[in-house]
Design a protein around this motif. Structure first.
Motif, mmCIF file in Angstrom:
data_model
loop_
_atom_site.group_PDB
_atom_site.id
_atom_site.type_symbol
_atom_site.label_atom_id
_atom_site.label_comp_id
_atom_site.label_asym_id
_atom_site.label_seq_id
_atom_site.Cartn_x
_atom_site.Cartn_y
_atom_site.Cartn_z
ATOM 1 N N GLU A 118 0.912 -1.236 0.040
ATOM 2 C CA GLU A 118 0.128 0.043 0.207
ATOM 3 C C GLU A 118 1.060 1.462 0.053
ATOM 4 O OE1 GLU A 118 -3.327 2.274 -0.255
ATOM 5 O OE2 GLU A 118 -3.170 0.096 -0.523
ATOM 6 N N GLY A 178 2.046 3.220 -3.414
ATOM 7 C CA GLY A 178 0.929 3.873 -4.178
ATOM 8 C C GLY A 178 1.182 5.175 -4.762
ATOM 9 N N PRO A 179 2.177 6.189 -4.057
ATOM 10 C CA PRO A 179 2.565 7.389 -4.650
ATOM 11 C C PRO A 179 3.712 6.999 -5.616
ATOM 12 C CG PRO A 179 2.353 7.707 -2.199
ATOM 13 C CD PRO A 179 2.356 6.009 -2.655
ATOM 14 N N ALA A 220 -5.459 6.795 -7.656
ATOM 15 C CA ALA A 220 -5.787 7.077 -6.422
ATOM 16 C C ALA A 220 -4.762 7.798 -5.475
ATOM 17 C CB ALA A 220 -6.106 5.708 -5.755
ATOM 18 N N HIS A 221 -3.392 7.704 -6.093
ATOM 19 C CA HIS A 221 -2.565 8.368 -5.243
ATOM 20 C C HIS A 221 -1.943 9.618 -6.188
ATOM 21 C CE1 HIS A 221 -2.726 4.264 -3.286
ATOM 22 N NE2 HIS A 221 -2.379 4.799 -2.438
#
Length: 473
Positions: free
Chosen positions: A366, A369-370, A406-407
């Motif tokens: 997780e 993400g970025p 999403a990021h």
């Protein structure tokens, strides 16, 4: 379960062909058939194979007629000036020959088609490698990596797929990637220099005279074996090698040897010098039509091969002779493609590809993400190697892009990162063009794989690193 079986099937295939326990064709057919039974879908094997053959039939047709077309162009002398230019640059220096291979493959790759690139490159360079006893896997590895970098051209396939999958403009993806791709191509040239220096150290630098002397010795030994050890046999050997008559000027010898040091026989009966510009125009028109997509590529090569045969060899027996001359290459390559159809058909039909893709996405932490663009670039190496470009760009990339969005990672960054794995992808067992490369070069696929994987992966990481440094990815 399907995920494990999918990776196991691919691993089994690669291990068996690299250890030379099975031929690629047999492995491509029997291994997926066996795993299809393991999955419990043996009854549907026929459907999977037919689906795979149907999807790859246009590719097989393209390769068949492309081999005939370029084979005829080589026969009639279209590429003789190119070969002479490479010979003039390379001389008998292994380093120059390897660098020349990379440059030639990169230039020819501008047409956007890997198969034609490999056919032209191998046709031009193979006799040089054989004559100087150079490593043929160096030739196939360098050609595959140069073509892999150039395969990212908007008309090459991957960029167009990424643009379609993420609903982007291909030029917006490709143009900013040019600096990183240029670094990757420069890396291939530097690598070819290093590999060439290694070959030079192993073989030394020969002059044309030295190479020809070696050939004369081999020819003499061959004739002596056939003619016996008597005086008459020796006389035949001398005649066969041109003798050593006196009164020959050294400069004339050097010029004559340079002329004889030809990778293509300058006096072969198939030459058509009066039709040179027709053939050049026909080839230029064919490549332009491919780039502009005026007609499907298989149709273009079918028409081109028929026209080239008819104009250059108007007599039916001559046409049959040209087709027969290239029949081995046609059969080997088309057979490999249809065998690969079994592999891809089972992978896709059983759902292994989908499960493998989802597993790869799920294992991403997780916290990454970025950095999804970086993750996508790294994942593009194994994923584009173990699955087709269609499977990766239409099946995996949209999922990765959604996770990245999403990021705050833009689809453009994701699309550019997805191109990183192409230098390795071009040596994937699921890429039909690689069988043209190894088939024409007479190299075992396993030998090519063992040699190229590490260097191609390094090239991919070089592109990825350059993309990060330039702020592209």
């Amino acid at each position: 379960m399907l995920t494990i079986l999918g990776f196991a099937m691919i691993a089994t295939f690669l291990v068996l062909i690299m250890m030379k326990k099975m031929s690629p064709i047999a492995a491509l057919v029997l291994i997926p058939a066996l795993f299809c039974v393991f999955v419990g879908k043996g009854a549907k094997l026929g459907d999977y194979v037919i689906d795979g053959v149907t999807s790859l039939a246009p590719t097989a047709a393209m390769l068949m007629f492309a081999i005939v077309y370029f084979g005829v162009m080589i026969d009639v002398g279209l590429f003789d000036p190119v070969v002479r230019g490479i010979l003039k640059f390379a001389k008998a220096d292994p380093m120059r020959i390897v660098v020349g291979t990379a440059i030639l493959a990169a230039i020819v790759s501008l047409d956007g088609d890997g198969s034609t690139t490999f056919m032209i490159t191998v046709s031009a360079m193979y006799p040089l490698y054989k004559r100087l006893k150079m490593s043929l896997v160096v030739m196939t590895g360098v050609a595959a990596m140069a073509n892999g970098v150039m395969n990212t051209l908007p008309w090459g396939g991957p960029t167009a797929r990424a643009a379609t999958a993420l609903k982007l403009d291909a030029s917006d993806i490709f143009v900013p990637m040019i600096p990183a791709l240029a670094v990757g191509l420069l890396g291939v040239f530097v690598l070819s220099y290093v590999l060439g220096m290694r070959e030079r150290k192993r073989l030394g630098v020969l002059t044309l005279n030295e190479v020809l002397v070696d050939e004369k010795v081999e020819e003499t030994e061959t004739v002596l074996v056939g003619a016996g050890s008597g005086a008459s046999g020796t006389g035949k050997a001398t005649a066969a090698t041109g003798g050593s008559g006196s009164g020959t000027d050294a400069e004339d010898d050097e010029a004559g040897d340079a002329e004889r040091f030809q990778v293509l026989d300058p006096n072969r009966p198939t030459l058509r010098p009066k039709l040179y510009w027709f053939n050049a125009l026909l080839t230029a028109t064919l490549l332009t039509s491919m780039i502009m997509e005026w007609l499907p590529i298989p149709v273009l090569f079918l028409l081109g091969a028929a026209l080239a045969l008819t104009v250059n060899f108007p007599h039916i027996p001559d046409q049959k002779a040209r087709l027969a001359a290239h029949a081995d290459n046609v059969l080997n390559v088309s057979g490999m493609v249809f065998a690969a159809a079994v592999f891809t058909g089972v992978l896709q039909g059983t759902g292994m590809v989908d499960h493998m893709a989802r597993w790869m996405v799920d294992v991403i932490p997780e916290g990454m993400g970025p950095h999804m663009a970086l993750v996508t670039g790294i994942l593009s190496l194994p994923l584009t190697y173990f699955m087709s470009n269609d499977g990766f760009y239409f099946g995996v990339l949209p999922v990765l892009a959604e996770a990245g969005a999403a990021h705050g990672v833009t689809p453009l960054e994701m699309a550019r990162a997805s191109l990183v794995g192409q230098p390795l992808h071009m040596s994937s067992p699921l890429v039909p063009a690689v069988y043209v490369l190894v088939g024409m070069a007479k190299v075992e696929f396993g030998d090519h794989t063992r040699f190229v994987v590490k260097w191609a992966a390094l090239t991919c990481l070089l592109i990825l690193g350059a993309g990060i440094v330039f702020g592209i990815i």
